[in-house]
Design a protein around this motif. Structure first.
Motif, mmCIF file in Angstrom:
data_model
loop_
_atom_site.group_PDB
_atom_site.id
_atom_site.type_symbol
_atom_site.label_atom_id
_atom_site.label_comp_id
_atom_site.label_asym_id
_atom_site.label_seq_id
_atom_site.Cartn_x
_atom_site.Cartn_y
_atom_site.Cartn_z
ATOM 1 N N THR A 73 0.831 -1.209 0.000
ATOM 2 C CA THR A 73 0.000 0.000 0.000
ATOM 3 C C THR A 73 0.864 1.256 0.000
ATOM 4 O OG1 THR A 73 -1.788 -1.117 1.185
ATOM 5 C CG2 THR A 73 -1.790 1.279 1.227
ATOM 6 N N LEU A 74 1.960 1.220 0.733
ATOM 7 C CA LEU A 74 2.822 2.397 0.841
ATOM 8 C C LEU A 74 3.700 2.595 -0.396
ATOM 9 C CD1 LEU A 74 3.750 2.020 4.599
ATOM 10 C CD2 LEU A 74 2.345 3.829 3.588
ATOM 11 N N LEU A 75 3.585 1.694 -1.361
ATOM 12 C CA LEU A 75 4.264 1.891 -2.650
ATOM 13 C C LEU A 75 3.385 2.685 -3.616
ATOM 14 C CD1 LEU A 75 5.872 -1.628 -3.294
ATOM 15 C CD2 LEU A 75 7.088 0.521 -2.882
ATOM 16 N N ASN A 76 2.334 3.268 -3.097
ATOM 17 C CA ASN A 76 1.357 4.003 -3.917
ATOM 18 C C ASN A 76 2.056 4.992 -4.856
ATOM 19 O OD1 ASN A 76 -0.813 5.834 -4.756
ATOM 20 N ND2 ASN A 76 -2.003 4.808 -3.169
ATOM 21 N N PRO A 77 1.820 4.877 -6.163
ATOM 22 C CA PRO A 77 2.490 5.779 -7.122
ATOM 23 C C PRO A 77 2.123 7.246 -6.942
ATOM 24 C CG PRO A 77 0.778 4.481 -8.202
ATOM 25 C CD PRO A 77 0.957 3.900 -6.834
ATOM 26 N N THR A 78 1.054 7.537 -6.205
ATOM 27 C CA THR A 78 0.672 8.929 -5.946
ATOM 28 C C THR A 78 1.760 9.655 -5.167
ATOM 29 O OG1 THR A 78 -1.620 8.158 -5.811
ATOM 30 C CG2 THR A 78 -1.196 10.398 -5.090
ATOM 31 N N ALA A 79 2.515 8.911 -4.348
ATOM 32 C CA ALA A 79 3.574 9.520 -3.545
ATOM 33 C C ALA A 79 4.628 10.193 -4.415
ATOM 34 C CB ALA A 79 4.224 8.477 -2.644
ATOM 35 N N SER A 80 4.874 9.623 -5.589
ATOM 36 C CA SER A 80 5.857 10.204 -6.513
ATOM 37 C C SER A 80 5.180 10.954 -7.657
ATOM 38 C CB SER A 80 6.757 9.099 -7.076
ATOM 39 O OG SER A 80 5.971 8.102 -7.722
ATOM 40 N N LYS A 81 3.862 11.187 -7.487
ATOM 41 C CA LYS A 81 3.058 11.911 -8.486
ATOM 42 C C LYS A 81 3.095 11.234 -9.857
ATOM 43 C CE LYS A 81 3.708 16.321 -6.096
ATOM 44 N NZ LYS A 81 4.160 17.734 -6.186
ATOM 45 N N SER A 82 3.172 9.901 -9.844
ATOM 46 C CA SER A 82 3.189 9.125 -11.088
ATOM 47 C C SER A 82 1.756 8.749 -11.473
ATOM 48 C CB SER A 82 4.045 7.866 -10.916
ATOM 49 O OG SER A 82 5.357 8.182 -10.538
ATOM 50 N N PHE A 83 1.034 9.717 -11.998
ATOM 51 C CA PHE A 83 -0.372 9.472 -12.306
ATOM 52 C C PHE A 83 -0.538 8.525 -13.500
ATOM 53 C CE2 PHE A 83 -0.437 13.637 -10.131
ATOM 54 C CZ PHE A 83 -1.240 13.277 -9.064
ATOM 55 N N LEU A 84 0.434 8.526 -14.411
ATOM 56 C CA LEU A 84 0.387 7.574 -15.515
ATOM 57 C C LEU A 84 0.514 6.151 -14.982
ATOM 58 C CD1 LEU A 84 0.331 6.831 -18.503
ATOM 59 C CD2 LEU A 84 2.809 7.215 -18.581
ATOM 60 N N VAL A 85 1.447 5.956 -14.059
ATOM 61 C CA VAL A 85 1.616 4.639 -13.444
ATOM 62 C C VAL A 85 0.336 4.235 -12.717
ATOM 63 C CG1 VAL A 85 2.891 3.319 -11.707
ATOM 64 C CG2 VAL A 85 4.105 4.919 -13.195
ATOM 65 N N TYR A 86 -0.291 5.206 -12.047
ATOM 66 C CA TYR A 86 -1.539 4.921 -11.328
ATOM 67 C C TYR A 86 -2.609 4.395 -12.285
ATOM 68 C CZ TYR A 86 -5.105 5.367 -7.716
ATOM 69 O OH TYR A 86 -6.082 5.092 -6.792
ATOM 70 N N LYS A 87 -2.682 4.973 -13.469
ATOM 71 C CA LYS A 87 -3.676 4.542 -14.458
ATOM 72 C C LYS A 87 -3.346 3.166 -15.035
ATOM 73 C CE LYS A 87 -4.832 9.289 -15.863
ATOM 74 N NZ LYS A 87 -6.237 9.268 -15.421
ATOM 75 N N LEU A 88 -2.073 2.794 -14.963
ATOM 76 C CA LEU A 88 -1.666 1.489 -15.470
ATOM 77 C C LEU A 88 -1.917 0.367 -14.468
ATOM 78 C CD1 LEU A 88 1.742 2.407 -17.194
ATOM 79 C CD2 LEU A 88 -0.429 1.878 -18.318
ATOM 80 N N ILE A 89 -2.102 0.727 -13.192
ATOM 81 C CA ILE A 89 -2.283 -0.283 -12.147
ATOM 82 C C ILE A 89 -3.460 -1.209 -12.438
ATOM 83 C CG2 ILE A 89 -2.857 -0.647 -9.703
ATOM 84 C CD1 ILE A 89 0.047 0.171 -10.207
ATOM 85 N N PRO A 90 -4.660 -0.702 -12.804
ATOM 86 C CA PRO A 90 -5.770 -1.615 -13.105
ATOM 87 C C PRO A 90 -5.464 -2.573 -14.254
ATOM 88 C CG PRO A 90 -6.584 0.613 -12.811
ATOM 89 C CD PRO A 90 -5.087 0.703 -12.879
ATOM 90 N N ILE A 91 -4.739 -2.089 -15.256
ATOM 91 C CA ILE A 91 -4.369 -2.946 -16.387
ATOM 92 C C ILE A 91 -3.466 -4.078 -15.895
ATOM 93 C CG2 ILE A 91 -3.164 -3.033 -18.602
ATOM 94 C CD1 ILE A 91 -3.999 -0.144 -19.065
ATOM 95 N N VAL A 92 -2.477 -3.716 -15.079
ATOM 96 C CA VAL A 92 -1.576 -4.720 -14.512
ATOM 97 C C VAL A 92 -2.366 -5.712 -13.659
ATOM 98 C CG1 VAL A 92 0.367 -5.098 -12.944
ATOM 99 C CG2 VAL A 92 0.401 -3.162 -14.538
ATOM 100 N N ALA A 93 -3.322 -5.197 -12.876
ATOM 101 C CA ALA A 93 -4.127 -6.059 -12.000
ATOM 102 C C ALA A 93 -4.945 -7.060 -12.808
ATOM 103 C CB ALA A 93 -5.047 -5.205 -11.130
ATOM 104 N N ILE A 94 -5.541 -6.606 -13.895
ATOM 105 C CA ILE A 94 -6.375 -7.482 -14.727
ATOM 106 C C ILE A 94 -5.515 -8.533 -15.428
ATOM 107 C CG2 ILE A 94 -7.853 -7.557 -16.771
ATOM 108 C CD1 ILE A 94 -8.886 -4.753 -15.908
#
Length: 231
Positions: A73-94
Motif C-alpha cells: 500500500t505504501l508503494l502508492n504511485p501517488t507519492a511520486s506523483k506518477s499518475f500515468l503509473v496509477y492509471k496502469l495499475i488496473p491494467i496490470v491487475a487485470i
C-alpha cells in the motif's frame, strides 16, 4: 459455406480466445479514467513525510500488523506523483489476474488439458471475476483497494494451487524450490488481512488431517505449514 464451417471447426478454440480477449478490452480501456482518491493521498503523504521503510515499520507497530498490506500500500504511485503509473495499475491487475489463473490451472491440469484450452479457461475466469466484483471501482480501479482486497487473492490461489500440485508430485523445477515458493505465497497472503489467515488455517488444517488419516507422507510438511500459519 462448408469451407467457412470447416475453418471455424479447426480454429474454434483460437476464435474463442480472441472473443474473450475482446470481452476484456473494455475493462482495460476505462483504466484511463482512473485517478487517486481517499487513502491514496493519506498513504502518499505518510511516505513523503517519513520515507518508505520508516513508514512501513511505523504502520506495522502503531497502526496495523498487516505487513503485506503495509509493504504494498505504501508503494502508492501517488507519492511520486506518477499518475500515468496509477492509471496502469488496473491494467496490470487485470492481466496479473489472468496470469495467476493460468499458472494455477497449468499446475493442476497441464497433463490433461491443452495450453490453448487453459488460456481460454483463464480468460473466462478473469472475465467472470471482473463481472462479479461487488464494487469494481474500488476493487480494481483504486490502488489501495487492489492491494487490500485483490492482491491477497493472487497469493492465496498460488499457495493452494502449489499445495495441490505438490501432493500430485507435479513440481516447479524441484522440491526445495516448490516448497519455498509455496510457503512464501502463504506467508505473503496471511500478511494482508485476517480473512486470509483464517482461510490458510482451514486449508492447512484440512491438509494435515488428510495427511495423517491417509498416510500420504506429507505429515512433516503439514505440521510445518500449520506452525508457520500460526506464527
Amino acid at each position: 459455406m462448408k469451407k467457412i464451417l470447416s475453418f471455424i471447426e479447426i480454429h474454434k478454440e483460437k476464435m474463442l480466445g480472441l472473443i474473450l480477449v475482446f470481452s476484456l478490452f473494455p475493462f482495460l480501456l476505462i483504466s484511463i479514467y482512473t485517478n487517486p482518491i481517499a487513502d491514496d493521498f493519506t498513504y502518499s503523504a505518510i511516505v513523503n513525510d517519513n520515507g518508505y521503510w520508516k513508514s512501513v515499520i511505523d504502520q506495522y507497530f502503531t497502526w496495523g500488523g498487516r505487513y503485506s498490506t503495509n509493504l504494498f500500500t505504501l508503494l502508492n504511485p501517488t507519492a511520486s506523483k506518477s499518475f500515468l503509473v496509477y492509471k496502469l495499475i488496473p491494467i496490470v491487475a487485470i492481466v496479473a489476474t489472468f496470469g495467476v489463473f493460468f499458472i494455477v490451472l497449468r499446475l493442476l491440469l497441464k497433463r490433461i488439458v491443452h495450453t490453448i484450452s487453459l488460456l481460454n479457461i483463464s480468460l473466462l475466469l478473469s472475465i467472470l471475476f471482473l463481472y462479479q466484483v461487488p464494487i469494481i471501482s474500488e476493487g480494481i480501479y483504486w490502488y489501495t483497494g487492489v492491494i487490500g482486497c485483490h492482491l491477497c487473492g493472487w497469493f492465496e490461489l498460488m499457495f493452494i494451487g502449489m499445495l495441490i500440485s505438490y501432493c500430485r508430485k507435479n513440481l516447479i523445477v524441484n522440491r526445495p524450490i516448490h516448497i519455498s515458493v509455496m510457503i512464501l505465497s502463504m506467508v505473503i497472503a496471511i500478511g494482508f488481512n485476517e480473512v486470509m489467515l483464517m482461510i490458510n488455517l482451514m486449508v492447512v488444517s484440512c491438509f494435515m488431517w488428510i495427511s495423517f488419516k491417509q498416510e500420504k507422507g506429507f505429515k512433516k510438511l503439514s505440521v510445518f505449514l500449520l506452525v508457520i500459519a500460526f506464527a
